[in-house]
Design a protein around this motif. Structure first.
Motif, PDB file in Angstrom:
ATOM      1  N   MET A   1      -9.865  21.089 -39.708  1.00  0.00           N
ATOM      2  CA  MET A   1      -9.040  22.077 -40.759  1.00  0.00           C
ATOM      3  C   MET A   1      -9.549  21.365 -42.208  1.00  0.00           C
ATOM      4  SD  MET A   1      -5.397  23.236 -39.563  1.00  0.00           S
ATOM      5  CE  MET A   1      -4.598  24.082 -38.817  1.00  0.00           C
ATOM      6  N   ASN A   2      -9.163  22.380 -43.583  1.00  0.00           N
ATOM      7  CA  ASN A   2      -9.189  22.292 -44.088  1.00  0.00           C
ATOM      8  C   ASN A   2      -8.551  20.539 -44.731  1.00  0.00           C
ATOM      9  OD1 ASN A   2     -10.215  21.577 -47.161  1.00  0.00           O
ATOM     10  ND2 ASN A   2     -10.301  24.086 -47.491  1.00  0.00           N
ATOM     11  N   MET A   3      -8.956  19.871 -45.596  1.00  0.00           N
ATOM     12  CA  MET A   3      -8.022  18.338 -46.193  1.00  0.00           C
ATOM     13  C   MET A   3      -7.321  19.231 -47.305  1.00  0.00           C
ATOM     14  SD  MET A   3      -9.782  15.529 -45.854  1.00  0.00           S
ATOM     15  CE  MET A   3      -8.658  14.444 -46.438  1.00  0.00           C
ATOM     16  N   LEU A   4      -8.266  20.198 -47.841  1.00  0.00           N
ATOM     17  CA  LEU A   4      -6.814  21.053 -49.368  1.00  0.00           C
ATOM     18  C   LEU A   4      -5.753  21.952 -48.919  1.00  0.00           C
ATOM     19  CD1 LEU A   4     -10.272  21.754 -51.293  1.00  0.00           C
ATOM     20  CD2 LEU A   4      -9.076  20.046 -51.726  1.00  0.00           C
ATOM     21  N   THR A   5      -5.626  22.025 -47.751  1.00  0.00           N
ATOM     22  CA  THR A   5      -4.434  23.302 -47.325  1.00  0.00           C
ATOM     23  C   THR A   5      -3.670  22.271 -46.344  1.00  0.00           C
ATOM     24  OG1 THR A   5      -5.556  23.086 -44.831  1.00  0.00           O
ATOM     25  CG2 THR A   5      -5.871  24.994 -47.407  1.00  0.00           C
ATOM     26  N   ASN A   6      -3.924  20.944 -46.075  1.00  0.00           N
ATOM     27  CA  ASN A   6      -3.002  20.312 -45.026  1.00  0.00           C
ATOM     28  C   ASN A   6      -2.511  18.801 -46.114  1.00  0.00           C
ATOM     29  OD1 ASN A   6      -3.759  21.932 -42.973  1.00  0.00           O
ATOM     30  ND2 ASN A   6      -5.388  20.275 -42.654  1.00  0.00           N
ATOM     31  N   LEU A   7      -1.530  18.267 -45.250  1.00  0.00           N
ATOM     32  CA  LEU A   7      -0.284  17.026 -46.203  1.00  0.00           C
ATOM     33  C   LEU A   7      -1.324  15.991 -45.264  1.00  0.00           C
ATOM     34  CD1 LEU A   7       2.773  18.288 -46.029  1.00  0.00           C
ATOM     35  CD2 LEU A   7       1.261  18.799 -48.029  1.00  0.00           C
ATOM     36  N   SER A   8      -1.450  15.235 -46.086  1.00  0.00           N
ATOM     37  CA  SER A   8      -2.083  14.108 -45.941  1.00  0.00           C
ATOM     38  C   SER A   8      -0.719  12.972 -44.415  1.00  0.00           C
ATOM     39  CB  SER A   8      -2.070  12.224 -46.967  1.00  0.00           C
ATOM     40  OG  SER A   8      -0.675  12.600 -47.038  1.00  0.00           O
ATOM     41  N   LEU A   9      -1.295  12.179 -44.233  1.00  0.00           N
ATOM     42  CA  LEU A   9       0.285  11.482 -42.947  1.00  0.00           C
ATOM     43  C   LEU A   9       1.227  10.693 -44.427  1.00  0.00           C
ATOM     44  CD1 LEU A   9       1.111  10.359 -40.148  1.00  0.00           C
ATOM     45  CD2 LEU A   9      -0.492   8.554 -40.919  1.00  0.00           C
ATOM     46  N   GLU A  10       0.373   9.906 -45.161  1.00  0.00           N
ATOM     47  CA  GLU A  10       1.391   9.571 -45.835  1.00  0.00           C
ATOM     48  C   GLU A  10       2.560  10.741 -46.516  1.00  0.00           C
ATOM     49  OE1 GLU A  10       1.274   7.275 -50.469  1.00  0.00           O
ATOM     50  OE2 GLU A  10      -0.214   7.526 -49.241  1.00  0.00           O
ATOM     51  N   GLN A  11       2.075  11.856 -47.070  1.00  0.00           N
ATOM     52  CA  GLN A  11       2.610  12.787 -47.633  1.00  0.00           C
ATOM     53  C   GLN A  11       4.342  13.756 -46.967  1.00  0.00           C
ATOM     54  OE1 GLN A  11      -0.634  15.032 -48.966  1.00  0.00           O
ATOM     55  NE2 GLN A  11      -0.308  14.817 -50.625  1.00  0.00           N
ATOM     56  N   GLU A  12       3.020  13.746 -45.148  1.00  0.00           N
ATOM     57  CA  GLU A  12       4.408  14.389 -44.340  1.00  0.00           C
ATOM     58  C   GLU A  12       5.374  13.432 -43.895  1.00  0.00           C
ATOM     59  OE1 GLU A  12       3.157  15.992 -41.143  1.00  0.00           O
ATOM     60  OE2 GLU A  12       0.691  16.500 -41.481  1.00  0.00           O
ATOM     61  N   PHE A  13       5.214  11.841 -44.321  1.00  0.00           N
ATOM     62  CA  PHE A  13       6.152  10.972 -43.921  1.00  0.00           C
ATOM     63  C   PHE A  13       7.145  11.244 -45.268  1.00  0.00           C
ATOM     64  CE2 PHE A  13       8.229   6.807 -44.847  1.00  0.00           C
ATOM     65  CZ  PHE A  13       8.542   6.537 -43.523  1.00  0.00           C
ATOM     66  N   ARG A  14       6.379  11.276 -46.413  1.00  0.00           N
ATOM     67  CA  ARG A  14       7.564  11.357 -47.241  1.00  0.00           C
ATOM     68  C   ARG A  14       8.641  12.150 -47.379  1.00  0.00           C
ATOM     69  NH1 ARG A  14       4.525  11.083 -52.515  1.00  0.00           N
ATOM     70  NH2 ARG A  14       2.817  11.091 -51.337  1.00  0.00           N
ATOM     71  N   ALA A  16       9.540  14.834 -44.083  1.00  0.00           N
ATOM     72  CA  ALA A  16       9.995  14.004 -43.060  1.00  0.00           C
ATOM     73  C   ALA A  16      11.721  12.788 -44.120  1.00  0.00           C
ATOM     74  CB  ALA A  16       9.785  13.484 -42.306  1.00  0.00           C
ATOM     75  N   VAL A  17      11.468  12.093 -44.274  1.00  0.00           N
ATOM     76  CA  VAL A  17      12.233  10.766 -44.382  1.00  0.00           C
ATOM     77  C   VAL A  17      13.082  11.495 -45.306  1.00  0.00           C
ATOM     78  CG1 VAL A  17      12.890   8.502 -45.123  1.00  0.00           C
ATOM     79  CG2 VAL A  17      10.589   9.124 -43.251  1.00  0.00           C
ATOM     80  N   LYS A  18      12.183  11.316 -46.631  1.00  0.00           N
ATOM     81  CA  LYS A  18      12.948  11.366 -48.462  1.00  0.00           C
ATOM     82  C   LYS A  18      13.444  12.668 -48.638  1.00  0.00           C
ATOM     83  CE  LYS A  18      12.011  10.189 -53.188  1.00  0.00           C
ATOM     84  NZ  LYS A  18      11.005   9.564 -53.777  1.00  0.00           N
ATOM     85  N   TYR A  19      12.657  13.968 -48.635  1.00  0.00           N
ATOM     86  CA  TYR A  19      13.386  14.575 -49.444  1.00  0.00           C
ATOM     87  C   TYR A  19      14.106  15.396 -48.406  1.00  0.00           C
ATOM     88  CZ  TYR A  19       9.701  14.004 -52.376  1.00  0.00           C
ATOM     89  OH  TYR A  19       9.100  12.633 -53.616  1.00  0.00           O
ATOM     90  N   LYS A  20      13.607  15.895 -46.853  1.00  0.00           N
ATOM     91  CA  LYS A  20      14.491  16.483 -45.752  1.00  0.00           C
ATOM     92  C   LYS A  20      15.852  15.917 -45.769  1.00  0.00           C
ATOM     93  CE  LYS A  20      10.530  18.797 -43.241  1.00  0.00           C
ATOM     94  NZ  LYS A  20      10.288  18.392 -41.426  1.00  0.00           N
ATOM     95  N   LYS A  21      16.323  14.850 -45.748  1.00  0.00           N
ATOM     96  CA  LYS A  21      17.540  14.293 -46.328  1.00  0.00           C
ATOM     97  C   LYS A  21      18.095  14.513 -47.350  1.00  0.00           C
ATOM     98  CE  LYS A  21      17.811   9.583 -44.159  1.00  0.00           C
ATOM     99  NZ  LYS A  21      17.628   8.464 -44.372  1.00  0.00           N
ATOM    100  N   ASN A  22      17.544  13.986 -48.221  1.00  0.00           N
ATOM    101  CA  ASN A  22      18.163  14.794 -49.225  1.00  0.00           C
ATOM    102  C   ASN A  22      18.440  16.481 -50.257  1.00  0.00           C
ATOM    103  OD1 ASN A  22      18.018  12.270 -50.375  1.00  0.00           O
ATOM    104  ND2 ASN A  22      15.799  12.228 -51.071  1.00  0.00           N
ATOM    105  N   ILE A  23      17.854  16.706 -49.200  1.00  0.00           N
ATOM    106  CA  ILE A  23      17.549  18.394 -49.276  1.00  0.00           C
ATOM    107  C   ILE A  23      18.863  19.078 -48.584  1.00  0.00           C
ATOM    108  CG2 ILE A  23      16.424  20.253 -48.877  1.00  0.00           C
ATOM    109  CD1 ILE A  23      13.657  19.353 -49.594  1.00  0.00           C
TER     110      ILE A  23
END
Length: 62
Positions: A1-14, A16-23
């Motif tokens: 898959m194209n890296m431009l259309t996928n999130l990095s592992l660090e972005q996916e972690f952020r 899942a952990v930071k944004y979903k919890k706050n939202i």
């Protein structure tokens, strides 16, 4: 898959952990404000990309 259309592992972690919890705690008004702010940032990013593409010859570094 194209890296431009996928999130990095660090972005996916952020996401899942930071944004979903706050939202989860947002009410409808806060959610709408956040959505509008995100859309505005995406539009600004699009404008910058278009600007740099249109002016790419002006920024050539030799």
């Amino acid at each position: 898959m194209n890296m431009l259309t996928n999130l990095s592992l660090e972005q996916e972690f952020r996401l899942a952990v930071k944004y979903k919890k706050n939202i989860k705690n947002f009410n409808d008004s806060q959610s709408k404000e956040l959505l509008l702010a995100a859309v505005k940032k995406m539009m600004l990013k699009d404008n910058m990309i278009k600007f740099f593409i249109q002016n790419r010859n002006s920024f050539n570094v030799d």
